[in-house]
Enzyme design. Structure first.
Site, mmCIF file in Angstrom:
data_model
loop_
_atom_site.group_PDB
_atom_site.id
_atom_site.type_symbol
_atom_site.label_atom_id
_atom_site.label_comp_id
_atom_site.label_asym_id
_atom_site.label_seq_id
_atom_site.Cartn_x
_atom_site.Cartn_y
_atom_site.Cartn_z
ATOM 1 N N GLU A 65 0.857 -1.180 0.000
ATOM 2 C CA GLU A 65 0.000 0.000 0.000
ATOM 3 C C GLU A 65 0.895 1.231 0.000
ATOM 4 O O GLU A 65 1.779 1.357 0.863
ATOM 5 C CB GLU A 65 -0.911 -0.002 1.230
ATOM 6 C CG GLU A 65 -1.927 1.113 1.232
ATOM 7 C CD GLU A 65 -2.860 1.050 2.430
ATOM 8 O OE1 GLU A 65 -3.724 1.940 2.550
ATOM 9 O OE2 GLU A 65 -2.733 0.120 3.254
ATOM 10 N N ARG A 119 2.993 -13.366 10.756
ATOM 11 C CA ARG A 119 3.837 -12.183 10.569
ATOM 12 C C ARG A 119 5.106 -12.316 11.398
ATOM 13 O O ARG A 119 5.162 -13.017 12.394
ATOM 14 C CB ARG A 119 3.088 -10.914 10.981
ATOM 15 C CG ARG A 119 1.852 -10.636 10.169
ATOM 16 C CD ARG A 119 1.134 -9.393 10.650
ATOM 17 N NE ARG A 119 1.864 -8.177 10.299
ATOM 18 C CZ ARG A 119 1.393 -6.960 10.482
ATOM 19 N NH1 ARG A 119 0.213 -6.780 11.044
ATOM 20 N NH2 ARG A 119 2.098 -5.906 10.129
ATOM 21 N N LYS A 147 3.034 1.458 10.547
ATOM 22 C CA LYS A 147 3.317 2.658 9.743
ATOM 23 C C LYS A 147 2.870 3.915 10.468
ATOM 24 O O LYS A 147 3.513 4.967 10.375
ATOM 25 C CB LYS A 147 2.614 2.557 8.391
ATOM 26 C CG LYS A 147 3.224 1.555 7.429
ATOM 27 C CD LYS A 147 2.476 1.580 6.110
ATOM 28 C CE LYS A 147 3.032 0.556 5.142
ATOM 29 N NZ LYS A 147 2.280 0.526 3.871
#
Length: 555
Positions: free
Chosen positions: A35, A260, A270
């Site tokens: 993204e 993850r 982020k």
């Protein structure tokens, strides 16, 4: 090419492409879906490597596709940065660069198709009302618009696209199951109105598809076989499969989830990384203390060391945090074999060799890398005055201190054995200089008479020394888990994560060093030329990793 280790994802892929499998006879095709709302970090590298390695292992393809369905957070700056960083990481997508926004028209058509099938409807509940009506495990969700006539929803959806309604007043929802135990299936929103400028589409659109709707469609349009994603999307997989089944798409990808990976003493969010940048806790997205690829690259990490790290931590079905020390270990192993050695004195004091002829100098040969004979040697000058580390001299040394103190001998690396004879102090009590005498019969550090000299120290000739700045980095956080819920991660910041030494003395060979060259500064660690602030005549080195490796990787 080195054989990539097999993991559970590869087992699934082999089953799928085997005779009778759902992708029999097809080429494995994966994708990277970043993204464009920030800079990629080490956690993204782990995810990227899984998709890249799967395609590579089975002779397949891997696309780079930007997930740009949220115009408020996306910028061309991030697109350019992600492309640059992924290419540096070692992935070349050739002609397989895509943007989710390029499929907006087709995605809209497929949404219309769902309405026509009676599988989607326009809902006028506000976001808060949708939340209130979501229900619980024993109570179904509700919507007074669920049975809206197909023609009415088609008309309203067209008018939504034509900008006839305010933002937030209407959504398009999939008509699935209001009683589902998986709340992602309780008639999820698949389109919303958003009046925002898009970095690629400009103001062409005011309705945008939700990720859970757009992503499976994009995968199918690109004929992705295996959509590999992290574990938080496991509960979204039924919706992914529902979209694939109920829209007229040309292929049926399989979604597979993996756990993850994060690293301790770091944050991966982020939002949190952005806060650190915007509130000036760090110097930018490329701060060498950051887990971003830009920060790691500036720190001196190499693509191969990061790929080695990603391979070593393995692929699993659960998420966990990996020791930062393993990442350091991977870089240290690589640089130990490849980095040229150099001598730099970071906290200099002058050593005057009183019996060495004044005005005279000589050239010595020192090996560039004891682990690589092909690296050869370099010439280093030596004269009456040299710089040594402040910590390599003590007035009153403790037991087992084998460096400079009055009456003790040490070996100057590659030069001579010297015996400390005295020192002078400034008025403030600090050491002004140290004196010593050298043994001319010990050139190269040899001892013809066989006497033992326990200490060897590095040095730099004062006549040819190059001034340089050295930045010594440590973990950005003092807490190994600053990202845990309930903690204010800014209160975990390490006030000693950066030490700047501005009066360092480097051997002359380093005056021409340029980024991304890395060196082992003897006895000090591995350092790289800073790729932002270093210039000819104004050298800046960043410590990549210390010499000592206390990490013991599991066999």
């Amino acid at each position: 090419m080195e054989e990539l280790s097999k993991n559970f994802i590869h087992t699934f892929i082999e089953e799928d492409i085997a005779p009778g499998g759902q992708f029999e006879g097809m080429r494995v095709h994966t994708r990277l879906p970043p993204e464009p709302n920030g800079y990629p970090h080490i956690g993204h590298c782990f995810a990227f490597s899984i998709s890249i390695n799967a395609a590579e292992k089975y002779g397949g393809l891997c696309n780079l596709r930007f997930d740009d369905t949220n115009p408020e957070k996306e910028e061309d700056e991030f697109v350019d940065a992600i492309c640059e960083d992924i290419r540096w990481f070692g992935f070349d997508w050739e002609d397989r660069l895509y943007f989710g926004s390029d499929y907006f028209e087709k995605t809209y058509e497929l949404a219309v198709g769902l309405i026509e099938k009676g599988l989607a409807y326009v809902c006028e509940l506000s976001p808060d009302e949708v939340k209130e009506r979501r229900g619980d495990v024993s109570t179904p969700a509700t919507s007074p618009y669920r049975d809206r006539p197909i023609e009415e929803s088609l008309d309203l959806f067209t008018r939504m696209r034509n900008r006839e309604f305010p933002e937030g007043t209407m959504t398009l929802r999939a008509k699935i199951d209001l009683e589902s135990g998986n709340f992602n299936m309780r008639d999820p929103v698949i389109y919303r109105i958003k009046y925002a400028h898009h970095h690629r589409q400009g103001n062409q659109w005011c309705i945008y598809p939700m990720y859970d709707f757009a992503h499976p469609i994009q995968d199918a349009l690109e004929h992705i076989t295996h959509s590999l994603c992290s574990l938080e999307y496991e509960d979204h997989r039924p919706l992914y499969d529902w979209v694939i089944k109920n829209t007229d798409v040309p292929s049926k990808p399989r979604q597979i989830e993996f756990g993850r990976r994060s690293i301790n003493y770091s944050v991966m969010s982020k939002r949190k990384l952005r806060k650190l940048v915007e509130e000036n806790y760090v110097s930018g997205w490329d701060d060498p203390r950051f887990p971003t690829l830009r920060g790691l690259r500036r720190r001196g990490y190499t693509p191969s060391s990061i790929r080695d790290f990603c391979e070593r931590i393995g692929v699993g079905k659960t998420s966990n945090s990996i020791e930062y020390a393993l990442l350091e270990h991977c870089l240290r192993e690589e640089l130990n074999l490849s980095a040229q050695r150099a001598m730099v004195v970071m906290r200099p004091i002058k050593l005057i060799i009183t019996n060495y002829p004044e005005g005279q100098s000589e050239t010595l040969e020192i090996e560039n890398n004891p682990n690589d004979e092909s690296a050869g040697s370099r010439e280093v000058t030596f004269s009456r005055e040299v710089w040594v580390e402040h910590d390599d001299f003590m007035i009153e040394p403790p037991k087992k201190y084998n460096r400079l103190f009055v009456g003790n001998e040490v070996r100057l690396k590659g030069a001579y054995i010297v015996k400390c004879t005295g020192y002078e102090l400034h008025e403030n009590g600090e050491i002004a200089f140290v004196t010593a005498e050298y043994d001319p019969d010990t050139r190269g550090g040899t001892t013809p008479d066989g006497r033992k000299v326990r200490g060897t120290i590095h040095w730099v000739d004062s006549q040819t020394a190059v001034d340089t700045e050295v930045r010594v980095y440590d973990n950005l956080f003092t807490d190994p888990s600053p990202d845990v819920a309930g903690k204010d991660f800014t209160e975990c910041l390490n006030p000693d994560s950066l030490e700047i030494l501005s009066n360092c003395k480097a051997e002359k060979m380093l005056e021409n060093a340029v980024a991304p060259q890395s060196f082992q500064f003897l006895r000090l660690g591995y350092f790289t030329v800073d790729n932002k602030d270093s210039n000819p005549g104004e050298l800046v080195f960043n410590r990549s990793v210390a010499l000592k490796d206390g990490f013991k990787p599991q066999k």
